[in-house]
Design an enzyme around this catalytic site. Structure first.
Site, PDB file in Angstrom:
ATOM      1  N   ASP A 101       4.730   1.295  11.763  1.00  0.00           N
ATOM      2  CA  ASP A 101       3.545   0.535  11.297  1.00  0.00           C
ATOM      3  C   ASP A 101       3.564  -0.885  11.717  1.00  0.00           C
ATOM      4  OD1 ASP A 101       2.529   2.634  10.080  1.00  0.00           O
ATOM      5  OD2 ASP A 101       3.296   2.123   7.824  1.00  0.00           O
ATOM      6  N   LYS A 125       0.836  -1.143  -0.235  1.00  0.00           N
ATOM      7  CA  LYS A 125       0.037   0.178  -0.033  1.00  0.00           C
ATOM      8  C   LYS A 125       0.803   1.233  -0.031  1.00  0.00           C
ATOM      9  CE  LYS A 125      -1.800   1.963   3.967  1.00  0.00           C
ATOM     10  NZ  LYS A 125      -1.572   3.296   3.941  1.00  0.00           N
ATOM     11  N   ASN A 126       1.772   1.182   0.908  1.00  0.00           N
ATOM     12  CA  ASN A 126       2.866   2.504   0.972  1.00  0.00           C
ATOM     13  C   ASN A 126       3.473   2.733  -0.229  1.00  0.00           C
ATOM     14  OD1 ASN A 126       1.484   3.277   3.611  1.00  0.00           O
ATOM     15  ND2 ASN A 126       3.072   2.510   4.766  1.00  0.00           N
ATOM     16  N   ARG A 146      -4.711  10.864   3.657  1.00  0.00           N
ATOM     17  CA  ARG A 146      -3.595  11.973   3.736  1.00  0.00           C
ATOM     18  C   ARG A 146      -2.503  11.609   2.644  1.00  0.00           C
ATOM     19  NH1 ARG A 146       0.275  12.931   6.395  1.00  0.00           N
ATOM     20  NH2 ARG A 146       0.153  14.836   7.467  1.00  0.00           N
ATOM     21  N   CYS A 203      -4.886  13.780  12.199  1.00  0.00           N
ATOM     22  CA  CYS A 203      -5.248  12.536  11.881  1.00  0.00           C
ATOM     23  C   CYS A 203      -5.180  11.638  13.444  1.00  0.00           C
ATOM     24  CB  CYS A 203      -4.609  11.913  10.865  1.00  0.00           C
ATOM     25  SG  CYS A 203      -3.185  11.230  11.390  1.00  0.00           S
ATOM     26  N   ARG A 223      -8.598  -0.320   4.123  1.00  0.00           N
ATOM     27  CA  ARG A 223      -7.770   0.625   3.497  1.00  0.00           C
ATOM     28  C   ARG A 223      -6.199   0.030   3.309  1.00  0.00           C
ATOM     29  NH1 ARG A 223      -6.388   4.864   7.013  1.00  0.00           N
ATOM     30  NH2 ARG A 223      -4.743   5.060   5.375  1.00  0.00           N
ATOM     31  N   ARG A 279       0.231  15.642  12.314  1.00  0.00           N
ATOM     32  CA  ARG A 279       1.221  15.097  11.507  1.00  0.00           C
ATOM     33  C   ARG A 279       1.379  16.458  10.304  1.00  0.00           C
ATOM     34  NH1 ARG A 279      -1.082   9.565   9.617  1.00  0.00           N
ATOM     35  NH2 ARG A 279       1.008   9.004   8.482  1.00  0.00           N
ATOM     36  N   PRO A 280       2.235  17.076  10.715  1.00  0.00           N
ATOM     37  CA  PRO A 280       2.811  18.457   9.886  1.00  0.00           C
ATOM     38  C   PRO A 280       3.203  18.203   8.525  1.00  0.00           C
ATOM     39  CG  PRO A 280       4.114  18.303  11.781  1.00  0.00           C
ATOM     40  CD  PRO A 280       3.454  16.954  11.687  1.00  0.00           C
ATOM     41  N   ILE A 281       3.162  19.091   7.664  1.00  0.00           N
ATOM     42  CA  ILE A 281       3.701  19.231   6.179  1.00  0.00           C
ATOM     43  C   ILE A 281       4.810  20.221   5.852  1.00  0.00           C
ATOM     44  CG2 ILE A 281       1.950  17.644   5.121  1.00  0.00           C
ATOM     45  CD1 ILE A 281       1.291  20.645   3.712  1.00  0.00           C
ATOM     46  N   ASP A 282       5.345  20.676   7.115  1.00  0.00           N
ATOM     47  CA  ASP A 282       6.074  21.722   6.907  1.00  0.00           C
ATOM     48  C   ASP A 282       7.503  21.312   6.093  1.00  0.00           C
ATOM     49  OD1 ASP A 282       6.578  20.267   9.194  1.00  0.00           O
ATOM     50  OD2 ASP A 282       7.891  21.451   9.754  1.00  0.00           O
ATOM     51  N   LEU A 283       7.937  20.144   6.181  1.00  0.00           N
ATOM     52  CA  LEU A 283       9.024  19.872   5.396  1.00  0.00           C
ATOM     53  C   LEU A 283       8.883  19.517   3.891  1.00  0.00           C
ATOM     54  CD1 LEU A 283      10.596  17.309   8.449  1.00  0.00           C
ATOM     55  CD2 LEU A 283      11.083  19.573   7.600  1.00  0.00           C
ATOM     56  N   ILE A 309       8.020   7.869  16.485  1.00  0.00           N
ATOM     57  CA  ILE A 309       7.932   8.496  15.301  1.00  0.00           C
ATOM     58  C   ILE A 309       6.315   9.448  15.440  1.00  0.00           C
ATOM     59  CG2 ILE A 309       7.084   8.470  12.717  1.00  0.00           C
ATOM     60  CD1 ILE A 309       9.895   7.485  13.382  1.00  0.00           C
TER      61      ILE A 309
END
Ligand code: UD1
Length: 427
Positions: A313, A22-23, A99, A123, A405, A128-132, A335
Site C-alpha cells: 500500500d 481504514k484497513n 471488497r 479488481c 475511500r 484477488r482470490p479468496i480460496d484461502l 503481492i
C-alpha cells in the site's frame, strides 16, 4: 464528478493529524456481528468505505448510530448492535462496491452457522482470490458451495469446530476471516503463517476486549480457544500507518517538514527506514513522527512484502517521490500482479519509469509538469496527488471517489500544511 485541483511547487510544513486506519476499521466493524451486545468504535475515519460497510451491516440487521463530530474534528464514534441477525446474505451490489465486504463471511458463519456472500470478482489491482479464506473456514468444519457467483457456507449442527490451518501464503484478509470465525468455534484453532500486520493485531486486541481467547498476538502463530459467547466493548481504532506514510512522502517530494500527529513508529518501521535511506530526517516525539527533507532525494531499491516488510500500500506513493530522486530506483511488487496503474499517468506528468513484469525502474528526472490525470485505485490516486504537489503548473486528479475511500479530508489536511489544493465540483 468532483476532482482535486492542485497548483504545485509549495514546500509543505506543519502538522497533519493522522486518522483512524481504514484497513483496521473495515475488519473491526464486522466484529459487531459476533455479539448481541454493543460494540462502540471510536476514532473511526470518515471515509466512504466505512459508510458502505455500515450500510452492509444494516442490511444484515446491525443497528448503527454515529455520534456527531464538531467542525474541525476528525474521526467519529459508531455504536453497533446486532441483537438479531436478520439476513445472512451479503449481496453482489455491496461486495462489488467494496471488497472488504467479504469480511462478514467468518463472523456471520460463526454466529449464525450459515453465511452467503457474493464472490468479489477481479479488481483494479489484479486477480484477488479468496480460496484461502474458504480453506481456513473449511478447516473449522465449514461446508462451502460456490453457486451463481456466491459463496454459501454452513457449519454442521450450526457451529464451527476448532481446527488447524497453515496459510501457504500470507493473507491479511484470510487471516482476519479465520480469526473472526475461530473465536466462537467449539474448541481450539491454530493458525500458522498468519498475517501479522498491525491491523491484525488491532483486530486481535478488539476480539480479546470482547472476551475472545487468543494467544500469540503479533506473531504468525495464533492459537484461539473458542468461547460460548462474546460481550460488548468500546475500542479505539489504531492510527492509519498508510495515511501517515503517504503524508511523509508529501514532505519528501516537496522538500518540506511534516509532523505526523498520532502516528506510531512501530507500525511503520519499513516505511521509515525507506524514507531515511531516501535521505529524509525522521524524528520521534510524544506527538508522533516528524519527517523532514534534508537536501535531495536519494534513489532506492524496494520490494513489497507482508509485514514487517515494505507495504504494498506504500509502493505507488514511493514511486511518485522517487521520480525526482537523484538517480535510478528499483521497485518490485511481490503481492499483486497488476499494481502499476499509476505509471502511465505519472509518465504523462514527465516521469520516466520502465516496467518489466512485477519490477519497475524509476529514472529520476529534474521536475514534473502538471496535467489532468486519473487512477483506478486508492493508493495510485494518492501517488498522483503527491506528484501534483511538486509538479510545475496545475494538476487535476479525476475520479476523486478513490481518494474518498481512504483519505479523510485530504485537501483540508494538505492545505493546512501549505498546499494549494481544492476540491472542484464538475457542477
Ligand atoms: C492486501 C495486502 C494488505 C493491503 C491490502 C490492500 C499483504 C500481505 N496484503 O491485503 O497489506 O492493505 O491488500 O491493498 O500485503 N491470496 C490468495 N488467496 C486468498 C487470499 C489471498 O492467493 O484467498 C493472495 C493474493 O492474491 C495476494 C496475497 O495472497 O497475492 C496477499 O493477499 P491478501 O493479504 O489476502 O490481500 P488483502 O487482504 O487484500
Amino acid at each position: 464528478m468532483d476532482s482535486i485541483w492542485i497548483k504545485g511547487g509549495n514546500r509543505l510544513n506543519g502538522d497533519i493529524p493522522i486518522s483512524g486506519a481504514k484497513n483496521a476499521a473495515l475488519t473491526l466493524m464486522p466484529c459487531a456481528l459476533l455479539t448481541q451486545e454493543e460494540l462502540t468504535l471510536v476514532n473511526l475515519p470518515r471515509l466512504a468505505d466505512v459508510d458502505t460497510f455500515g450500510h452492509l451491516l444494516n442490511q444484515l440487521g446491525v443497528s448503527t448510530s454515529v455520534a456527531g463530530v464538531r467542525k474541525g474534528e476528525f474521526g467519529r464514534r459508531m455504536t453497533m448492535r446486532a441483537t438479531d441477525i436478520v439476513s445472512t446474505v451479503a449481496p453482489y451490489d455491496m461486495v462489488r462496491k467494496m471488497r472488504a465486504s467479504i469480511l462478514v463471511l467468518g463472523p456471520m458463519l460463526a454466529r449464525e452457522g450459515e453465511a452467503t456472500v457474493s464472490l468479489p470478482g477481479g479488481c483494479a489491482i489484479g486477480d484477488r482470490p479468496i480460496d484461502l479464506h474458504l480453506k481456513a473456514l473449511e478447516a473449522m468444519g465449514a461446508e462451502i458451495e460456490l453457486a451463481a457467483g456466491y459463496v454459501k457456507a454452513s457449519a454442521p449442527r450450526g457451529r464451527l469446530s476448532g481446527g488447524d490451518f497453515s496459510f501457504p501464503v500470507v493473507s491479511v484478509g484470510a487471516t482476519e476471516n479465520a480469526l473472526m470465525a475461530a473465536v466462537l468455534a467449539k474448541g481450539q484453532t491454530q493458525l500458522f503463517n498468519a498475517a501479522r500486520e498491525p491491523e491484525i493485531v488491532d483486530l486481535c486486541n478488539l476480539l480479546a476486549a470482547l472476551g475472545a481467547r487468543i494467544d500469540g498476538i503479533g506473531s504468525s502463530h495464533l492459537t484461539i480457544d473458542g468461547v460460548e459467547g462474546l460481550h460488548g466493548c468500546e475500542y479505539e481504532v489504531m492510527p492509519d500507518r498508510i495515511e501517515a506514510g503517504s503524508y511523509a512522502c508529501a514532505a519528501g517530494i516537496t522538500g518540506g517538514s511534516i509532523n505526523l500527529i498520532g502516528a506510531r513508529p512501530d507500525d511503520m518501521r519499513a516505511t521509515l527506514n525507506a524514507l531515511a535511506q531516501c535521505g529524509l530526517m525522521i524524528e520521534f516525539n510524544n506527538r508522533g513522527i516528524k519527517v523532514s527533507a534534508d537536501g535531495g532525494l536519494k534513489p532506492l531499491a524496494l520490494s513489497t512484502s507482508p509485514f514487517p516488510g515494505f507495504a504494498t500500500d506504500m509502493q505507488a506513493q514511493f514511486m511518485a517521490m522517487l521520480t525526482l530522486a537523484n538517480g535510478d530506483s528499483f521497485l518490485e511488487e511481490t503481492i499483486f500482479e497488476n499494481r502499476y496503474m499509476h505509471v502511465p499517468e505519472l509518465r504523462r506528468m514527465g516521469a520516466e519509469v520502465d516496467i518489466h513484469g512485477r519490477s519497475a525502474i524509476v529514472h529520476g528526472v529534474e521536475g514534473l509538469t502538471g496535467a489532468s490525470v486519473m487512477a483506478t485505485d486508492l493508493r495510485a490516486s494518492m501517488s498522483l496527488v503527491l506528484a501534483g504537489l511538486v509538479a510545475e503548473g496545475e494538476t487535476e486528479v479525476l475520479r476523486v471517489y478513490h481518494l474518498d475511500r481512504g483519505y479523510e479530508r485530504l485537501e483540508e489536511k494538505l492545505s493546512a500544511v501549505g498546499a494549494t489544493i481544492e476540491r472542484r465540483s464538475a457542477g
